[in-house]
Design an enzyme around this catalytic site. Structure first.
Site: not given
Ligand SMILES: NC(=O)c1ccc[n+]([C@@H]2O[C@H](COP(=O)([O-])OP(=O)(O)OC[C@H]3O[C@@H](n4cnc5c(N)ncnc54)[C@H](OP(=O)(O)O)[C@@H]3O)[C@@H](O)[C@H]2O)c1
Length: 320
Positions: A36-37, A251, A175, A97, A163, A79, A74
């Site tokens: 993580s950052r 899904t 998205d 994706k 998004r 990406h 991310l």
């Protein structure tokens, strides 16, 4: 039995609640580290998800010699950069994706992966589901394909969501519309020769509604509607002898398809487990990644053309 493949997670985002829910139990994989950052976020994530090592930077995760595959979850705009860095560090990559809206990124990344003898897969987890497989198997039952329709939308009301950020390559086509592009390309079994897109751009500067038309060689057309303003998810094929409908296709939750009004059962499955098992097997040399360069390039090419069409107001040809 082969050793489980050791996975590292780059980013601590919301997707992991779904991704790790069952994938943690995949027999072919172990999630050994997170990056993580923020060191605090990495530690909290590691404790919450029972991941042994927490790195307070992305480079820390990429430098971890125990990690074989990096799962990049991310924001979209990061990406490609982090995929290139992960490949450069000698790691296989599963990237969420959409990999990118820039076809040149896809070429650069797969070229790098191939040069290094590494695997790279775009995380269209729905493609691994029994529903997607059964949908394709049943297509011949409806005769000659005449039209494909896809939808994916949900209500997004958090203005701080990635998004809605133009600088991170958000937008509804990126998205959720990208699933519709994936579904229509899979159903057509081909790449479109022309596309037309219409978008409604929201206050943050990204599309909150995106509608597209894809035309394939031979006259087959597909339409899709995606957005952040309503809840809908379907994939439907209309043929010369009937129709085939998959509700909630993206899904893995769907329990049936509708073939000419008749329910055909399918077993629900966790798409993330299937995705992780697929790439892990490929890493161990006992399988092949379901999705590769061709699919990721097809996705990026169509998404780029749809945005170009929406901006210009005219159809965009994809003929060579
Ligand atoms: N396949 C699926 O089912 C599915 C579902 C949802 C999302 N996704 C994809 O997964 C990716 C992440 O989505 P998400 O819903 O998990 O997003 P999210 O909850 O906002 O998380 C994104 C993560 O990226 C990191 N990050 C790095 N730079 C950032 C920045 N400038 N702003 C915000 N976050 C930043 C953060 O981790 P650190 O702060 O720890 O570094 C953050 O936790 C997207 O590409 C999305 O399309 C896929």
């Amino acid at each position: 039995m082969t050793d489980p493949v050791r996975w590292g997670i780059l980013g601590t985002g919301g997707i992991n609640d779904r991704f790790l829910a069952n994938a943690r139990d995949a027999t072919s994989a172990r999630f050994v580290a997170v990056g993580s950052r923020s060191a605090d976020r990495a530690r909290a994530f590691a404790a919450r998800h029972d991941v042994p090592r927490a790195h307070g930077s992305y480079d820390g995760l990429l430098d971890d010699p125990d990690v074989e595959v990096v799962y990049i979850c991310l924001p979209n705009g990061l990406h490609h950069e982090w995929t290139m860095r992960a490949l450069d560090a000698g790691k296989h990559v599963l990237c969420e994706k959409p990999y990118s809206r820039h076809p040149a990124d896809v070429i650069e990344a797969f070229d790098a992966a191939e040069r290094a003898g590494l695997l790279l897969m775009e995380g269209f987890m729905w493609r691994h589901t029994p529903g997607a497989r059964r949908f394709v198997e049943l297509l011949p039952e409806i005769g000659e394909l005449r039209h494909v329709r896809a939808t994916f939308s949900f209500v997004l009301d958090d203005p701080s969501d990635i998004r809605l950020r133009a600088d991170l390559e958000g937008g509804s086509l990126m998205d959720v519309g990208c699933y519709c592009v994936s579904g229509t390309r899979l159903t057509a079994g081909d790449e479109p020769v022309a596309v037309f897109g219409e978008q409604l751009v929201g206050p943050s500067g990204v599309d909150v509604r995106f509608t597209g038309v894809l035309r394939f060689a031979g006259g087959l057309t597909a339409t899709f509607a995606s957005g952040f303003e309503s809840d809908h998810a379907t994939l439907e094929a209309i043929g010369s002898r009937g129709s085939l409908l998959l509700r909630d296709p993206w899904t893995g939750r769907a329990r049936s398809l509708v073939l000419d009004g008749r329910e055909v059962a399918i077993s629900p499955a966790d798409p993330y487990v299937l995705e992780v098992e697929n790439l892990s097997a490929a890493v161990r040399g006992t399988g092949r990644p379901l999705l590769g360069r061709e699919d990721a390039f097809g996705q990026a090419r169509v998404i780029a053309a749809l945005y170009e069409s929406a901006a210009s107001g005219v159809p965009v040809s994809l003929e060579p």
